[in-house]
Design a protein around this motif. Structure first.
Motif, short mmCIF file in Angstrom:
data_model
loop_
_atom_site.label_atom_id
_atom_site.label_comp_id
_atom_site.label_asym_id
_atom_site.label_seq_id
_atom_site.Cartn_x
_atom_site.Cartn_y
_atom_site.Cartn_z
N GLY A 242 37.54 11.32 3.21
CA GLY A 242 38.12 10.31 4.10
C GLY A 242 37.19 9.12 4.15
O GLY A 242 36.10 9.16 3.59
N PRO A 243 37.61 8.09 4.83
CA PRO A 243 36.76 6.91 4.97
C PRO A 243 35.47 7.22 5.71
O PRO A 243 34.47 6.57 5.50
N SER A 244 35.51 8.28 6.53
CA SER A 244 34.31 8.62 7.29
C SER A 244 33.18 9.07 6.36
O SER A 244 32.01 8.96 6.68
N ASN A 245 33.58 9.55 5.18
CA ASN A 245 32.54 9.97 4.23
C ASN A 245 31.97 8.79 3.45
O ASN A 245 31.07 8.94 2.66
N GLY A 246 32.57 7.66 3.66
CA GLY A 246 32.08 6.48 2.95
C GLY A 246 32.48 6.53 1.49
O GLY A 246 33.36 7.27 1.11
N TYR A 247 31.80 5.72 0.70
CA TYR A 247 32.12 5.67 -0.72
C TYR A 247 30.99 6.33 -1.48
O TYR A 247 29.87 6.44 -0.97
N PRO A 248 31.26 6.81 -2.70
CA PRO A 248 30.20 7.47 -3.46
C PRO A 248 29.01 6.53 -3.65
O PRO A 248 29.18 5.41 -4.11
N LYS A 249 27.84 7.01 -3.28
CA LYS A 249 26.67 6.12 -3.30
C LYS A 249 26.09 5.93 -4.69
O LYS A 249 25.57 4.90 -5.02
N ASN A 250 26.13 7.01 -5.48
CA ASN A 250 25.52 6.89 -6.81
C ASN A 250 26.58 6.78 -7.89
O ASN A 250 26.51 7.42 -8.92
N MET A 323 50.38 0.73 1.20
CA MET A 323 49.14 0.20 0.61
C MET A 323 48.50 1.25 -0.30
O MET A 323 47.98 0.92 -1.37
N LYS A 324 48.56 2.51 0.13
CA LYS A 324 48.01 3.58 -0.70
C LYS A 324 48.79 3.71 -2.00
O LYS A 324 48.22 3.87 -3.07
N GLN A 325 50.13 3.64 -1.86
CA GLN A 325 50.97 3.72 -3.06
C GLN A 325 50.65 2.59 -4.01
O GLN A 325 50.58 2.78 -5.23
N CYS A 326 50.43 1.43 -3.44
CA CYS A 326 50.15 0.25 -4.25
C CYS A 326 48.82 0.42 -4.99
O CYS A 326 48.71 0.16 -6.18
N ALA A 327 47.81 0.89 -4.27
CA ALA A 327 46.49 1.11 -4.88
C ALA A 327 46.61 2.09 -6.03
O ALA A 327 46.09 1.87 -7.14
N TYR A 328 47.33 3.15 -5.76
CA TYR A 328 47.52 4.24 -6.71
C TYR A 328 48.16 3.74 -8.01
O TYR A 328 47.79 4.14 -9.11
N LEU A 329 49.07 2.81 -7.83
CA LEU A 329 49.77 2.20 -8.95
C LEU A 329 48.80 1.56 -9.94
O LEU A 329 49.04 1.53 -11.15
N HIS A 330 47.70 1.03 -9.42
CA HIS A 330 46.73 0.35 -10.28
C HIS A 330 45.50 1.22 -10.53
O HIS A 330 44.46 0.72 -10.94
N GLY A 331 45.62 2.50 -10.19
CA GLY A 331 44.49 3.40 -10.42
C GLY A 331 43.35 3.15 -9.46
O GLY A 331 42.20 3.37 -9.78
N ALA A 332 43.67 2.65 -8.28
CA ALA A 332 42.63 2.44 -7.27
C ALA A 332 43.00 3.25 -6.04
O ALA A 332 44.03 3.93 -6.01
N MET A 333 42.16 3.20 -5.04
CA MET A 333 42.48 3.92 -3.81
C MET A 333 42.31 3.03 -2.61
O MET A 333 41.48 2.13 -2.61
N PHE A 334 43.09 3.28 -1.60
CA PHE A 334 42.97 2.52 -0.37
C PHE A 334 42.82 3.48 0.79
O PHE A 334 43.64 4.37 1.00
N GLU A 335 41.74 3.33 1.50
CA GLU A 335 41.49 4.16 2.69
C GLU A 335 41.08 3.23 3.81
O GLU A 335 40.41 2.23 3.58
N SER A 336 41.47 3.57 5.03
CA SER A 336 41.02 2.74 6.15
C SER A 336 41.07 3.55 7.43
O SER A 336 41.93 4.40 7.63
N ASN A 337 40.10 3.28 8.28
CA ASN A 337 40.16 3.90 9.61
C ASN A 337 40.22 2.82 10.68
O ASN A 337 39.84 3.00 11.82
#
Ligand code: ADP
Ligand code: MG
Length: 409
Positions: A242-250, A323-337
């Motif tokens: 989830g967004p609470s885990n942040g993004y991969p750091k390395n 927005m998630k569907q849209c991100a997915y369409l381009h091989g990206a992800m959208f998360e927000s809290n």
């Protein structure tokens, strides 16, 4: 007169020795990131001509001084333009666009080449000529009388909007038919004259030929390879975070690179998600932002400082799910809290009622609903705001849409 401006114009005239023989600089009409635009009088104009007037174009005739050397691509583009110019009349007033030397030569060549491809299209401001002195390049366009967007957008009725957008989409259609993406559709690049009910598209500084910067993107269709990539993406560890885990750091993956040109607030979602196969549909989105601006009477409507903020603004309207569907369409992800972003978002109708203070503000009248013609505009806008560029209306289709089809102009 403004002494700073006077000095600026003097300097400009010094750079282009001899420019005074043909043009009399009148004043500065625009100053952007990439250029300064001056209004000037063409001293060699044909007498009967006033300002650039398309009705009279057929029997028109103007000429430019012949170009001597035709060696480089730029010079070839200029030569083609010059040939075209022979068939047309020279307008009295011109806009001289001094392109900053900080722009790369390729960029300048690109703008001039694309404009010379669009010669003959009524709704695209044509190039009269262009010239260069060392690293300075100047483009000369017919001066198009127009009114500042801020001075009329609040007063526009729905029929006014229909005429305005018919003109804009005619220009987009001509541009897209040539396979050219404008990339910077916004009010200051569409010069509109409310009195004449006509507009022209300017500023091809960021435009490009479709497919120039092309790398395959997931949004392009359901081929097996893409389905496979989608499955992999779905099963990836990151999706569980989830967004609470942040993004991969390395994260050692190379970051995505795609053309992100354009103006904040007008960028299509696929531009924000760095889709690598952007199409002419990005211009349709930007035109949609213009319509939303007019319907909501708010300018700028989107006011983000960066791409992430821009995504948040879009997500606030369309909701997380889409927005998630849209991100997915381009091989990206959208998360927000962010609490203001809901699952489903809001309807465009609601947004317009809010921004024009017509929802029930606690007063007795309650909500003042949209009129039928406003609803038609909203239906059209929803077609421009399809998050999936493949589903979004094209300029040609737009001209056939009920909103634009039967306009008087
Ligand atoms: P930039 O790349 O700096 O944005 P533009 O081509 O958009 O350059 O021109 C900047 C401004 O100059 C426009 O927004 C408009 O106000 C004015 N301008 C440009 N071309 C013309 C023209 N042909 N006639 C009248 N004004 C123009
Ligand atoms: Mg511009």
């Amino acid at each position: 007169a403004d002494p700073v401006l006077q000095e600026d114009m003097l300097k400009f005239q010094e750079t282009f020795k001899g420019i005074n023989e043909r043009f009399r600089l009148i004043g500065r009409i625009g100053e952007g990131t990439f250029s300064t635009v001056y209004k000037a009088e063409d001293l060699l104009y044909e007498q009967y001509d006033n300002e650039w007037d398309l009705e009279e174009k057929e029997n028109s005739q103007w000429t430019s001084p012949p170009l001597k050397k035709r060696r480089t691509g730029l010079q070839q583009a200029l030569a083609n333009m010059d040939e075209y110019a022979q068939q047309r009349r020279r307008p009295k007033y011109v806009a001289i666009k001094k392109i900053y030397v900080t722009s790369s030569p390729l960029r300048i060549l690109n703008e001039i080449e694309l404009l010379s491809k669009l010669q003959g299209c009524d709704s695209v401001c044509p190039l009269i000529t262009a010239f260069r002195h060392t690293d300075q390049v100047v483009a000369v366009l017919p001066y198009f009388k127009h009114t500042d967007f801020r001075d009329y957008f609040r007063k526009m009725t729905v029929p006014d909007m229909q005429i305005y957008f018919r003109s804009l989409f005619t220009a987009l259609n001509a541009t897209h038919e040539e396979g050219i993406l404008h990339r910077d559709i916004k009010p200051t690049n569409f010069l509109y004259d409310p009195a004449k009910k006509r507009g022209v598209l300017v500023d091809f500084g960021l435009a490009e030929k479709e497919g120039t910067d092309y790398k395959p993107c997931l949004c392009e269709g359901g081929s097996q390879r893409h389905d496979e990539r989608r499955r992999r993406l779905q099963n990836s560890v990151a999706v569980g975070m989830g967004p609470s885990n942040g993004y991969p750091k390395n994260d050692s993956r190379p970051s995505r690179r795609a053309n992100r040109a354009g103006t904040r607030g007008f960028r299509a979602p696929e531009v924000l998600f760095k889709c690598t196969a952007q199409t002419t549909k990005i211009d349709i989105w930007s035109a949609g932002v213009m319509l939303l601006t007019i319907l909501s009477r708010r300018f700028p409507f989107f006011n983000s400082a960066d791409d992430v903020e821009a995504m948040i603004e879009i997500a606030t309207i369309f909701g997380i799910k889409k927005m998630k569907q849209c991100a997915y369409l381009h091989g990206a992800m959208f998360e927000s809290n962010i609490p203001t972003i809901s699952e489903k978002g809001f309807s465009i109708e609601k947004i317009i009622l809010w921004s024009t203070c017509r929802n029930d503000g606690g007063k007795d009248g309650g909500e003042i609903p949209l009129t039928d013609e406003e609803k038609l505009a909203v239906r059209f806008l929803e077609r421009c705001f399809e998050l999936d560029p493949n589903k979004r209306i094209s300029a040609a289709e737009a001209l056939e849409h009920d909103f634009l089809r039967d306009t008087m102009y």
